[in-house]
Design a protein around this motif. Structure first.
Motif, short mmCIF file in Angstrom:
data_model
loop_
_atom_site.label_atom_id
_atom_site.label_comp_id
_atom_site.label_asym_id
_atom_site.label_seq_id
_atom_site.Cartn_x
_atom_site.Cartn_y
_atom_site.Cartn_z
N GLY A 128 0.81 -1.21 0.00
CA GLY A 128 0.00 0.00 0.00
C GLY A 128 0.84 1.26 0.00
N GLY A 129 2.03 1.18 -0.60
CA GLY A 129 2.91 2.34 -0.67
C GLY A 129 3.72 2.61 0.57
N VAL A 130 3.58 1.76 1.59
CA VAL A 130 4.27 1.96 2.87
C VAL A 130 5.37 0.91 3.01
CG1 VAL A 130 4.02 1.98 5.38
CG2 VAL A 130 2.20 2.93 3.93
N LEU A 131 6.55 1.34 3.39
CA LEU A 131 7.65 0.40 3.61
C LEU A 131 7.33 -0.51 4.78
CD1 LEU A 131 10.51 -0.55 2.88
CD2 LEU A 131 11.40 1.21 4.43
N SER A 132 7.37 -1.81 4.52
CA SER A 132 7.05 -2.80 5.56
C SER A 132 8.31 -3.32 6.24
CB SER A 132 6.26 -3.96 4.95
OG SER A 132 6.17 -5.06 5.85
N HIS A 133 9.21 -3.91 5.45
CA HIS A 133 10.43 -4.46 6.01
C HIS A 133 11.49 -4.53 4.92
CE1 HIS A 133 7.99 -7.81 4.51
NE2 HIS A 133 9.08 -8.53 4.38
N VAL A 134 12.72 -4.70 5.35
CA VAL A 134 13.86 -4.69 4.43
C VAL A 134 14.71 -5.92 4.73
CG1 VAL A 134 15.88 -3.41 3.63
CG2 VAL A 134 13.83 -2.17 4.37
N VAL A 135 15.05 -6.65 3.67
CA VAL A 135 15.80 -7.89 3.81
C VAL A 135 17.07 -7.81 2.97
CG1 VAL A 135 15.77 -10.39 3.40
CG2 VAL A 135 13.71 -9.23 4.26
N ASN A 136 18.19 -8.17 3.59
CA ASN A 136 19.46 -8.25 2.88
C ASN A 136 19.72 -9.71 2.52
OD1 ASN A 136 22.74 -8.62 3.25
ND2 ASN A 136 22.16 -6.75 2.16
N LYS A 137 20.18 -9.92 1.27
CA LYS A 137 20.40 -11.28 0.76
C LYS A 137 21.83 -11.38 0.24
CE LYS A 137 17.22 -10.37 -2.14
NZ LYS A 137 16.22 -10.37 -3.24
N ARG A 138 22.54 -12.40 0.68
CA ARG A 138 23.92 -12.57 0.24
C ARG A 138 24.14 -13.99 -0.27
NH1 ARG A 138 27.78 -8.73 3.89
NH2 ARG A 138 26.19 -7.21 4.47
N PRO A 139 24.94 -14.11 -1.32
CA PRO A 139 25.24 -15.45 -1.83
C PRO A 139 26.24 -16.17 -0.93
CG PRO A 139 26.48 -13.82 -3.06
CD PRO A 139 25.61 -13.05 -2.10
N VAL A 140 26.22 -17.48 -0.96
CA VAL A 140 27.22 -18.26 -0.24
C VAL A 140 28.54 -18.15 -1.01
CG1 VAL A 140 25.55 -19.83 0.78
CG2 VAL A 140 26.54 -20.36 -1.46
N PRO A 141 29.67 -18.41 -0.36
CA PRO A 141 30.97 -18.33 -1.04
C PRO A 141 31.00 -19.19 -2.30
CG PRO A 141 31.29 -18.51 1.33
CD PRO A 141 29.82 -18.70 1.09
N GLY A 142 31.52 -18.60 -3.37
CA GLY A 142 31.61 -19.30 -4.64
C GLY A 142 30.37 -19.19 -5.50
N GLU A 143 29.32 -18.53 -5.01
CA GLU A 143 28.07 -18.38 -5.73
C GLU A 143 27.80 -16.90 -5.96
OE1 GLU A 143 25.52 -18.87 -7.90
OE2 GLU A 143 25.43 -20.87 -7.00
N PHE A 144 27.06 -16.56 -7.00
CA PHE A 144 26.70 -15.16 -7.24
C PHE A 144 25.20 -14.93 -7.16
CE2 PHE A 144 26.39 -17.20 -11.33
CZ PHE A 144 25.33 -16.60 -11.97
N ARG A 145 24.44 -16.01 -7.15
CA ARG A 145 22.98 -15.90 -7.08
C ARG A 145 22.53 -15.90 -5.62
NH1 ARG A 145 22.62 -20.76 -11.34
NH2 ARG A 145 24.22 -21.42 -9.86
N VAL A 146 21.57 -15.02 -5.32
CA VAL A 146 21.16 -14.85 -3.92
C VAL A 146 19.86 -15.60 -3.59
CG1 VAL A 146 22.28 -12.60 -3.74
CG2 VAL A 146 19.87 -12.73 -4.43
N GLN A 147 19.26 -16.26 -4.56
CA GLN A 147 18.02 -16.97 -4.29
C GLN A 147 18.25 -18.10 -3.29
OE1 GLN A 147 19.05 -16.05 -7.28
NE2 GLN A 147 17.42 -14.80 -8.15
N GLU A 148 17.21 -18.41 -2.53
CA GLU A 148 17.32 -19.45 -1.50
C GLU A 148 17.73 -20.79 -2.08
OE1 GLU A 148 14.53 -18.75 2.28
OE2 GLU A 148 13.38 -18.80 0.39
N GLU A 149 17.23 -21.10 -3.29
CA GLU A 149 17.55 -22.39 -3.87
C GLU A 149 19.04 -22.53 -4.20
OE1 GLU A 149 15.23 -20.17 -7.22
OE2 GLU A 149 15.35 -20.16 -5.02
N PHE A 150 19.76 -21.40 -4.21
CA PHE A 150 21.20 -21.44 -4.43
C PHE A 150 21.97 -21.19 -3.14
CE2 PHE A 150 19.35 -19.99 -8.52
CZ PHE A 150 19.66 -21.11 -9.27
N GLY A 151 21.27 -21.27 -2.02
CA GLY A 151 21.92 -21.14 -0.72
C GLY A 151 21.98 -19.74 -0.17
N GLY A 152 21.30 -18.77 -0.80
CA GLY A 152 21.34 -17.39 -0.34
C GLY A 152 21.02 -17.25 1.14
N VAL A 153 21.75 -16.36 1.81
CA VAL A 153 21.58 -16.12 3.25
C VAL A 153 20.82 -14.81 3.44
CG1 VAL A 153 22.76 -15.79 5.44
CG2 VAL A 153 23.70 -17.38 3.74
N TYR A 154 19.69 -14.86 4.14
CA TYR A 154 18.82 -13.70 4.28
C TYR A 154 18.81 -13.22 5.73
CZ TYR A 154 16.75 -15.10 -0.23
OH TYR A 154 16.55 -15.44 -1.54
N CYS A 155 18.75 -11.90 5.88
CA CYS A 155 18.55 -11.34 7.23
C CYS A 155 17.77 -10.03 7.11
CB CYS A 155 19.87 -11.13 7.95
SG CYS A 155 20.91 -9.83 7.28
#
Length: 295
Positions: free
Chosen positions: A191-218
């Motif tokens: 609804g146009g309002v900022l809800s939450h913010v998530v940082n996503k990082r790839p695991v070592p040796g990977e460049f994709r941040v999606q969970e299926e590639f092991g991405g670490v979220y916080c």
């Protein structure tokens, strides 16, 4: 209970069959708290005739995964839904526009900072070499302009030979090494309002941040001011009545924030990382229904 429809993958696409019910369950738990029931409906069942969607208070494409496998049919469906006045969130014309990453060039023309980007429907070695020369990058990212979930996304190093591709629009960008150190930051708006913010990082040796590639979220309790500012500029540049949006940004080596994607069709809301567990989304949807506003 108010009934809405949530569009789900093509039943013939078996790769999505086991995951989407879990994601739907997370959404439903948030919607239960505001008196909304979500009915799963395959998007492919309403491509040329949308009468089956008219009885719902709202139709959301939040699980329409795999539309990029049959993009022509997706565009046909969006045109049908718009023509027949289906109460969609987000709007049908936005769903069509956002399904082709060439929208990034439009946003860049409106002043939005994006990585240096080239689109080509004739991918050749000389295109790759020219991008290396023009940007000074050591590595590039190459992917289809119509894709999702890092589908057919490859990382190309200087000197790598690439197979030519004709007839498919490809996106070529410099690889940003900051994805490994600073990660990709996703800002969720309801609804146009900022809800939450998530940082996503790839695991070592990977460049994709999606969970299926092991991405670490916080979740970020204090999101970077530059990321929030850019996300606000992106939403203003899109200038459409959006119920939800996920804006993905990355800093470059100089700390300048760049737009990677504006996810307006079926973004993961990262509700597991949301301190409010989806309450912001549910309240925004409830408010739009109560106000009789169709985004």
């Amino acid at each position: 209970m108010t009934e809405i429809a949530i569009l789900t993958p093509d039943p013939a696409e078996a790769s999505h069959g086991t995951l989407w019910p879990t994601v739907l369950g997370r959404l439903q738990r948030a919607l239960d708290r505001v008196g909304i029931a979500a009915v799963p409906v395959p998007w492919t069942s309403h491509v040329d005739d949308a009468r089956g969607l008219r009885g719902f208070a709202r139709v959301l494409p939040l699980l329409a995964w795999g539309y990029h496998f049959d993009h022509a049919r997706w565009l046909r469906a969006c045109a049908t839904w718009q023509r027949e006045g289906i109460a969609l969130a987000n709007p049908a014309d936005v769903l069509a526009w956002n399904s082709d990453k060439r929208y990034l060039s439009e946003l860049a023309a409106r002043g939005i900072a994006i990585p240096a980007t080239d689109f080509t429907d004739a991918l050749r070695q000389e295109v790759i070499e020219r991008m290396f020369d023009d940007t000074g990058a050591d590595e590039l990212i190459v992917k289809p302009a119509i894709s999702g979930g890092a589908w057919k996304t490859v990382r190309v190093r200087r000197g790598d030979a690439i197979a030519p591709i004709d007839g498919t629009v490809m996106l070529v960008q410099p690889y940003l090494p900051t994805i490994e150190t600073a990660g990709e930051t996703s800002l969720l708006y309801f609804g146009g309002v900022l809800s939450h913010v998530v940082n996503k990082r790839p695991v070592p040796g990977e460049f994709r941040v999606q969970e299926e590639f092991g991405g670490v979220y916080c979740v970020l309790d204090a999101p970077p001011a530059g990321a929030v500012a850019l996300a606000g500029q992106v939403l203003a540049a899109i200038d459409a009545p959006l119920l939800y949006a996920r804006i993905d940004v990355v800093p470059d080596a100089d700390g300048r924030w760049l737009l990677m994607e504006a996810e307006l069709i079926e973004p993961d809301f990262y509700l597991d990382s949301d301190p409010a567990q989806g309450d912001g989304f549910a309240r925004a949807l409830r408010a739009s229904l109560d106000d009789g506003v169709t985004p």
